[in-house]
Scaffold this motif. Structure first.
Motif, PDB file in Angstrom:
ATOM      1  N   ALA A  56      24.027  -7.694  33.836  1.00  0.00           N
ATOM      2  CA  ALA A  56      22.975  -6.725  34.220  1.00  0.00           C
ATOM      3  C   ALA A  56      23.787  -5.839  35.154  1.00  0.00           C
ATOM      4  O   ALA A  56      23.641  -3.884  35.063  1.00  0.00           O
ATOM      5  CB  ALA A  56      22.300  -7.444  35.058  1.00  0.00           C
ATOM      6  N   SER A  57      24.755  -5.530  35.896  1.00  0.00           N
ATOM      7  CA  SER A  57      24.972  -4.737  37.008  1.00  0.00           C
ATOM      8  C   SER A  57      25.237  -3.917  36.124  1.00  0.00           C
ATOM      9  O   SER A  57      25.804  -2.878  35.852  1.00  0.00           O
ATOM     10  CB  SER A  57      25.827  -5.534  38.070  1.00  0.00           C
ATOM     11  N   ILE A  58      26.765  -4.373  35.175  1.00  0.00           N
ATOM     12  CA  ILE A  58      27.704  -3.373  34.016  1.00  0.00           C
ATOM     13  C   ILE A  58      26.942  -2.612  33.628  1.00  0.00           C
ATOM     14  O   ILE A  58      26.752  -1.250  33.440  1.00  0.00           O
ATOM     15  CB  ILE A  58      28.661  -4.190  33.411  1.00  0.00           C
ATOM     16  N   GLY A  59      25.921  -3.261  32.520  1.00  0.00           N
ATOM     17  CA  GLY A  59      25.102  -2.183  31.719  1.00  0.00           C
ATOM     18  C   GLY A  59      24.282  -1.471  32.183  1.00  0.00           C
ATOM     19  O   GLY A  59      23.900  -0.141  32.256  1.00  0.00           O
ATOM     20  N   GLY A  60      23.460  -1.989  33.394  1.00  0.00           N
ATOM     21  CA  GLY A  60      22.927  -0.662  34.659  1.00  0.00           C
ATOM     22  C   GLY A  60      23.558   0.418  34.877  1.00  0.00           C
ATOM     23  O   GLY A  60      23.280   1.311  35.004  1.00  0.00           O
ATOM     24  N   GLN A  61      24.571   0.071  35.596  1.00  0.00           N
ATOM     25  CA  GLN A  61      25.574   0.988  36.255  1.00  0.00           C
ATOM     26  C   GLN A  61      25.971   2.369  34.552  1.00  0.00           C
ATOM     27  O   GLN A  61      25.566   3.317  35.230  1.00  0.00           O
ATOM     28  CB  GLN A  61      26.290   0.809  36.633  1.00  0.00           C
ATOM     29  N   ALA A  62      26.050   1.591  33.626  1.00  0.00           N
ATOM     30  CA  ALA A  62      26.407   2.171  32.371  1.00  0.00           C
ATOM     31  C   ALA A  62      25.416   3.296  32.176  1.00  0.00           C
ATOM     32  O   ALA A  62      25.286   3.826  31.447  1.00  0.00           O
ATOM     33  CB  ALA A  62      26.682   1.481  31.075  1.00  0.00           C
ATOM     34  N   TRP A  63      24.343   2.508  32.664  1.00  0.00           N
ATOM     35  CA  TRP A  63      22.817   3.588  32.072  1.00  0.00           C
ATOM     36  C   TRP A  63      22.446   4.129  33.262  1.00  0.00           C
ATOM     37  O   TRP A  63      22.247   5.266  32.574  1.00  0.00           O
ATOM     38  CB  TRP A  63      21.541   2.456  32.156  1.00  0.00           C
ATOM     39  N   LEU A  64      22.544   4.339  34.076  1.00  0.00           N
ATOM     40  CA  LEU A  64      22.639   4.562  35.168  1.00  0.00           C
ATOM     41  C   LEU A  64      23.882   6.094  35.413  1.00  0.00           C
ATOM     42  O   LEU A  64      23.538   7.036  36.081  1.00  0.00           O
ATOM     43  CB  LEU A  64      22.859   4.307  36.909  1.00  0.00           C
ATOM     44  N   ARG A  65      24.709   5.518  35.388  1.00  0.00           N
ATOM     45  CA  ARG A  65      26.292   6.111  34.878  1.00  0.00           C
ATOM     46  C   ARG A  65      26.192   6.638  36.899  1.00  0.00           C
ATOM     47  O   ARG A  65      26.479   5.535  37.374  1.00  0.00           O
ATOM     48  CB  ARG A  65      25.608   7.768  34.187  1.00  0.00           C
ATOM     49  N   ASP A  66      26.745   8.269  36.809  1.00  0.00           N
ATOM     50  CA  ASP A  66      26.822   8.700  38.164  1.00  0.00           C
ATOM     51  C   ASP A  66      25.349   9.188  38.959  1.00  0.00           C
ATOM     52  O   ASP A  66      25.940  10.095  39.784  1.00  0.00           O
ATOM     53  CB  ASP A  66      28.346  10.095  38.562  1.00  0.00           C
ATOM     54  N   GLN A  67      24.595   8.837  38.786  1.00  0.00           N
ATOM     55  CA  GLN A  67      23.528   9.322  39.266  1.00  0.00           C
ATOM     56  C   GLN A  67      23.246   8.218  40.352  1.00  0.00           C
ATOM     57  O   GLN A  67      21.957   7.849  40.952  1.00  0.00           O
ATOM     58  CB  GLN A  67      22.339   9.627  38.338  1.00  0.00           C
ATOM     59  N   GLY A  68      24.008   7.461  41.222  1.00  0.00           N
ATOM     60  CA  GLY A  68      23.914   6.006  42.181  1.00  0.00           C
ATOM     61  C   GLY A  68      24.822   4.665  41.570  1.00  0.00           C
ATOM     62  O   GLY A  68      25.169   4.714  40.980  1.00  0.00           O
ATOM     63  N   LEU A  69      24.866   4.277  42.431  1.00  0.00           N
ATOM     64  CA  LEU A  69      24.859   2.867  42.539  1.00  0.00           C
ATOM     65  C   LEU A  69      23.617   1.369  41.718  1.00  0.00           C
ATOM     66  O   LEU A  69      23.310   1.820  42.338  1.00  0.00           O
ATOM     67  CB  LEU A  69      25.913   2.110  43.311  1.00  0.00           C
ATOM     68  N   VAL A  70      24.463   0.258  40.735  1.00  0.00           N
ATOM     69  CA  VAL A  70      23.259  -0.290  41.072  1.00  0.00           C
ATOM     70  C   VAL A  70      23.612  -1.591  41.628  1.00  0.00           C
ATOM     71  O   VAL A  70      25.045  -1.788  42.084  1.00  0.00           O
ATOM     72  CB  VAL A  70      23.050  -0.775  39.764  1.00  0.00           C
ATOM     73  N   VAL A  71      23.098  -2.605  42.836  1.00  0.00           N
ATOM     74  CA  VAL A  71      23.166  -3.799  43.122  1.00  0.00           C
ATOM     75  C   VAL A  71      22.107  -4.715  42.992  1.00  0.00           C
ATOM     76  O   VAL A  71      20.962  -4.397  42.726  1.00  0.00           O
ATOM     77  CB  VAL A  71      22.954  -3.151  44.929  1.00  0.00           C
TER      78      VAL A  71
END
Length: 141
Positions: A56-71
């Motif tokens: 989930a974190s890898i996918g979430g970060q792939a979606w968010l890209r460089d607009q922030g971090l996912v936790v």
């Protein structure tokens, strides 16, 4: 993208192989080994939670890209079937919701026969920051 390799972290230590990564879907395969087992010879529930949060974190970060971090802020996993040493499992994560401040992902792990082994949900929060450039480069490769 396909075939992403994470060279550090818990997923690497547990032998997770990322077969496909995008902001819409993450596929992780892993072969059950002694490092995954609890004392009774079946996969420890924490390993299922770890693959769920990792995917989930890898996918979430792939979606968010460089607009922030996912936790991760919540991780719920149901264990439905045993898995034993030598079995290869496939975990597929897909988003349920991707919003301005949070995401919710569902993850299903199946065995070689396609039978459901575990199912989980992971809620991610977006926080300020930037992912490592190496991560973004892997997505763009």
């Amino acid at each position: 993208m396909t075939g992403i390799q994470m060279d550090s972290g818990l997923g690497n230590a547990l032998g997770f192989a990322y077969e496909g990564v995008s902001g819409d879907r993450v596929v992780v395969t892993w072969t059950v080994g002694p490092q995954h087992l609890q004392p009774f010879g079946i996969v420890h529930g924490g390993v299922h939670c770890a693959v769920n949060e990792s995917a989930a974190s890898i996918g979430g970060q792939a979606w968010l890209r460089d607009q922030g971090l996912v936790v991760g802020v919540n991780n719920n996993t149901d264990f439905l079937r045993q898995a034993r040493t030598g079995e290869t499992l496939r975990s597929v994560a897909t988003p349920i919701h991707q919003g301005r401040t949070t995401q919710l992902w569902a993850i299903e792990t199946t065995n070689a026969e396609g039978k459901l082994v575990s199912r989980g949900q992971v809620r991610l929060a977006h926080i300020p920051g930037s992912p490592p450039q190496e991560f973004l480069a892997l997505l763009d490769a």
